[in-house]
Write a protein that holds these residues in place. Structure first.
Motif, PDB file in Angstrom:
ATOM      1  N   SER A 171      -7.423 -15.862 -56.774  1.00 19.82           N
ATOM      2  CA  SER A 171      -8.259 -14.889 -56.582  1.00 19.82           C
ATOM      3  C   SER A 171      -7.631 -13.712 -56.214  1.00 19.82           C
ATOM      4  CB  SER A 171      -9.009 -15.379 -55.479  1.00 19.82           C
ATOM      5  OG  SER A 171     -10.004 -16.642 -55.944  1.00 19.82           O
ATOM      6  N   LEU A 172      -6.715 -13.492 -55.460  1.00 16.08           N
ATOM      7  CA  LEU A 172      -5.835 -12.286 -55.155  1.00 16.08           C
ATOM      8  C   LEU A 172      -5.299 -11.840 -56.198  1.00 16.08           C
ATOM      9  CD1 LEU A 172      -4.996 -10.433 -52.989  1.00 16.08           C
ATOM     10  CD2 LEU A 172      -3.106 -11.726 -52.354  1.00 16.08           C
ATOM     11  N   SER A 173      -4.747 -12.561 -56.887  1.00 18.81           N
ATOM     12  CA  SER A 173      -4.103 -12.070 -58.221  1.00 18.81           C
ATOM     13  C   SER A 173      -4.792 -11.290 -59.230  1.00 18.81           C
ATOM     14  CB  SER A 173      -3.115 -13.018 -58.890  1.00 18.81           C
ATOM     15  OG  SER A 173      -3.981 -14.083 -59.499  1.00 18.81           O
ATOM     16  N   GLY A 174      -6.240 -12.045 -59.522  1.00 15.08           N
ATOM     17  CA  GLY A 174      -6.970 -11.461 -60.320  1.00 15.08           C
ATOM     18  C   GLY A 174      -7.729 -10.417 -59.660  1.00 15.08           C
ATOM     19  N   THR A 175      -7.792 -10.178 -58.361  1.00 11.72           N
ATOM     20  CA  THR A 175      -8.500  -8.965 -57.791  1.00 11.72           C
ATOM     21  C   THR A 175      -7.471  -7.721 -58.176  1.00 11.72           C
ATOM     22  OG1 THR A 175      -9.264 -10.186 -55.841  1.00 11.72           O
ATOM     23  CG2 THR A 175      -9.002  -7.709 -55.748  1.00 11.72           C
ATOM     24  N   CYS A 176      -6.215  -7.681 -57.772  1.00 19.37           N
ATOM     25  CA  CYS A 176      -5.163  -6.601 -58.369  1.00 19.37           C
ATOM     26  C   CYS A 176      -5.407  -6.411 -59.848  1.00 19.37           C
ATOM     27  CB  CYS A 176      -3.650  -7.145 -57.888  1.00 19.37           C
ATOM     28  SG  CYS A 176      -3.714  -7.535 -56.155  1.00 19.37           S
TER      29      CYS A 176
END
Length: 281
Positions: free
Chosen positions: A18-23
């Motif tokens: 999720s964090l990688s997708g947000t960035c």
């Protein structure tokens, strides 16, 4: 702190994804908007990516390039999390500590994308409509409510076939090329501080190849979701009748740039975070 929690490994994989997708979503949303605008141009119009980009900035100002970023976040944050947690769970179940071969990588990537794609399709439909500029939705929730009231719930799953025909092969091909090119790297590079950069480069190569193969399905998917009364077969016929074979590759450049950079960044960030918390990705 993530590494110190007692959360299930699949949940940790979800959080890392999720964090990688947000960035990646925040950074590359303008490319997705330009791709959608190119794909929904009136037939016969011949404009390039830069022309569309400048037109959006001139008529909708700079923030207009991020139109649709809200549904993109709603889709990507849980969607990428679901993708990576499913991928991690499938890999642990079927391969455990073994590295999957080329076919195994295709099945892992395709299986994870199928689960995430079906689950997040309603938000994908709303995202496409936000970006095309033909609908005046004020919010994601409002858009979902409007579609359900005026078109029925089934409209939220328009383009399911085309979406899976695009995303499942893309993910399968991407994971295959990515894992195989990574495995071919010299061990001194994989263990060096430059490993993230090397992994990112592998992701770029894999993304370009996967994007080109799945571009026609993306064009069909966009037409079906913007025109929900149009069936997949009708969209295929319409695109060919209006623009010939080259019509299936409209918007290919911004899509390839965005998908390639997003996938490469997402995988690089995901693997670094998983390594940081002590899990093998």
């Amino acid at each position: 702190t993530l590494g110190k929690t007692s959360a299930h490994p699949a949940i940790k994989a979800f959080m890392c994804g999720s964090l990688s997708g947000t960035c990646s979503t925040l950074l590359f949303q303008p490319l997705d908007l330009v791709k959608t605008r190119l794909q929904t141009l009136q037939s016969g119009m011949r404009v390039g990516m830069v022309t569309v980009l400048l037109s959006v900035v001139r008529t909708e100002k700079l923030p207009g390039l991020w139109k649709g970023v809200s549904p993109s976040f709603v889709r990507t944050i849980p969607g990428v999390g679901i993708y990576f947690s499913t991928y991690y769970s499938l890999k642990q179940h079927f391969f455990q500590d073994r590295s999957p071969g080329a076919l195994g990588a295709v099945l892992l990537g395709g299986g994870a994308r199928t689960v995430a794609g079906v689950f997040m399709l309603p938000v994908t439909v709303i995202k496409t409509r936000f970006e095309c500029g033909r609908y005046s939705y004020s919010s994601v929730v409002g858009a979902l409510r409007s579609v359900c009231q005026t078109e029925g719930t089934a409209a939220l799953f328009s383009g399911l076939t085309a979406t899976l025909l695009r995303d499942v092969p893309f993910s399968g091909i991407y994971v295959m090329f990515y894992s195989q090119t990574k495995a071919s790297l010299p061990k001194e590079i994989s263990a060096s501080p430059s490993a993230p950069l090397a992994n990112f480069s592998c992701g770029i190569l894999a993304g370009v190849l996967a994007s080109l193969v799945t571009q026609p399905a993306d064009m069909v998917k966009t037409h079906v979701q913007v025109n929900p009364q149009m069936k997949t077969v009708e969209a295929i016929r319409y695109i060919y009748m209006e623009n010939g074979l080259q019509g299936y590759f409209r918007g290919a450049v911004p899509r390839a740039l965005r998908r390639t950079m997003m996938a490469a960044m997402a995988w690089t960030v995901y693997e670094q975070m998983m390594a940081h918390i002590g899990l093998k990705s």
